[in-house]
Design an enzyme around this catalytic site. Sequence first.
Site, short mmCIF file in Angstrom:
data_model
loop_
_atom_site.label_atom_id
_atom_site.label_comp_id
_atom_site.label_asym_id
_atom_site.label_seq_id
_atom_site.Cartn_x
_atom_site.Cartn_y
_atom_site.Cartn_z
N ASP A 1 11.48 -15.57 -2.69
CA ASP A 1 10.73 -15.91 -1.50
C ASP A 1 10.69 -17.41 -1.79
O ASP A 1 10.07 -18.03 -2.70
CB ASP A 1 9.18 -15.12 -1.90
CG ASP A 1 8.25 -15.70 -0.56
OD1 ASP A 1 8.90 -16.59 0.11
OD2 ASP A 1 6.97 -15.58 -0.66
N GLU B 1 13.26 -14.37 1.54
CA GLU B 1 11.98 -14.51 2.35
C GLU B 1 11.79 -15.93 2.58
O GLU B 1 12.01 -16.92 1.72
CB GLU B 1 10.88 -13.90 1.40
CG GLU B 1 9.42 -13.87 2.28
CD GLU B 1 8.36 -13.34 1.42
OE1 GLU B 1 8.68 -12.54 0.59
OE2 GLU B 1 7.23 -13.83 1.43
N LYS C 1 1.54 -8.48 5.31
CA LYS C 1 0.36 -8.52 4.60
C LYS C 1 -1.01 -8.21 5.41
O LYS C 1 -1.31 -9.05 6.22
CB LYS C 1 0.29 -10.11 4.22
CG LYS C 1 1.23 -10.55 3.14
CD LYS C 1 1.32 -12.07 3.17
CE LYS C 1 1.93 -12.65 2.09
NZ LYS C 1 2.19 -13.88 1.93
N SER D 1 3.17 -6.06 1.09
CA SER D 1 2.99 -7.39 0.14
C SER D 1 1.48 -7.45 -0.30
O SER D 1 0.68 -7.20 0.65
CB SER D 1 3.65 -8.56 0.87
OG SER D 1 3.34 -9.53 -0.08
N ARG E 1 -1.19 -10.47 -2.23
CA ARG E 1 -1.36 -11.95 -1.95
C ARG E 1 -1.47 -12.54 -3.36
O ARG E 1 -1.55 -11.43 -4.22
CB ARG E 1 -2.75 -12.41 -1.23
CG ARG E 1 -2.76 -11.98 0.15
CD ARG E 1 -1.56 -12.19 1.12
NE ARG E 1 -1.29 -13.40 1.16
CZ ARG E 1 -1.29 -14.38 2.26
NH1 ARG E 1 -1.97 -14.08 3.31
NH2 ARG E 1 -0.88 -15.59 2.30
#
Length: 438
Positions: free
Chosen positions: A244, A285, A337, A364, A366
């Site tokens: 990411d 990502e 998310k 996902s 956090r």
Amino acid sequence: MAKIELLRAREILDSRGNPTVEVEISTKHCKERAMVPSGASTGTHEAWELRDGDDKRFKGKGVLKAVKNVNEIIAPKLMGMDCVNQKELDKLMIDLDGTENKAKLGANAILGVSMAVARAAAAENELELYEHLADLSDNMTYVLPVPSMNVINGGMHAGNKLNIQEFMILPVGADNFKHATQICSELYGELKTIIKDAYGKDAINVGDEGGFAPPLAKTEDALDLLMKAIKKSGYENEVKLGMDCAASEFYKNGKYEIDGAKLDGIKLVEKYTRLVKKYPIISIEDPFAEDDFKNFSILTREIGESVQIVGDDLLVTNVKRINMAIREKAANALLLKVNQIGTVTEAIAAAKLSMKNKMGVMVSHRSGETEDSFIADLAVGLKAGQIKSGAPCRSERTAKYNRLIRIEEELEKNCRYAGSEFRQPWLIKVQKKNIISD
Ligand code: PGA
Ligand code: ZN
């Protein structure tokens, strides 16, 4: 009818020690609760996380306003309503807020209620949460996700110089989810030893998501370290890599400041293309800044057939942004998310729109998390096939993986592990590589 008899919020602490919202719900037959996560590298297009903003408590990070909004505005409206009507209740809260980004009541207030409602409805229907979320998503079969475990941290989540925020391992070749966690844990252990031997024990402190944050400066240093750990653990055939980049964080004055260079979009496309050829990377990502649709599209065109290009800050779990990306062919996967959008209903809609357009979906966590494992059930209920919840370390991360181990055990033969879905394109790629090198 399963009437909501009590709905109340409180301020609790998240994994970084910052305040966050917890919501408690009661019906005649159950008492449930949900906790809201919080990001650090948040996208500007995300739904609004309401914080108190005065300096006295928690340096302005308190969430008493959001708590008050649940207790004094949302609860009086929802009390007495049937908790099984997720869509209706979510819509009521969206209307009550009335803003585009939930800025009035706060997405953290609304999401806490939305998740708690889903839990209460599951309990009232005598279902596991993942079964209830599968019903809400019209899914009939169960798939255990491939975990993307973030084992080296950089960017906003660590105190080192790495620009890329997350270096992840994806155990696609595992036999099942439990085996996947074993592979990741063993590899994580190897990595720890390698880092300790090379940089001393200061370097094995972990970042916000449980990954190590060694004093590395360049992307390739981190990837080399990972390759060493993969080789040493003997999992070359089972494990692929993901990153990411969270590139909005290193996008400055129109350039991408990475690894000591200032690159324009095309040069960064070339850099990623080189990395993908050199390392077994199958997922990238946020390779570009959150509004850089143009370069997202170029990269997806260049390498999107064999590599997943995931939109996080780009898409913010928002159907409007996902539709933009579909039009521009800017990404081939969604990072989902729940707190980016603020209700369970809208998160499911974002996933379904993506799937309908043949995009992958990675559920996902956090970077600021809690012990709530809601997203584990969500990944199974949605049949997303992928989840990222950090390293196999720190209980707020492993809470999700452990919940998935339990779900897999409960479902026994009535589920499959998603790894096989990811093996095929890579096999093709590996074969191509072999032909070239032959
Ligand atoms: P965040 O990081 O929760 O700090 O936004 C996670 C991510 O960028 O995917
Ligand atoms: Zn991200």
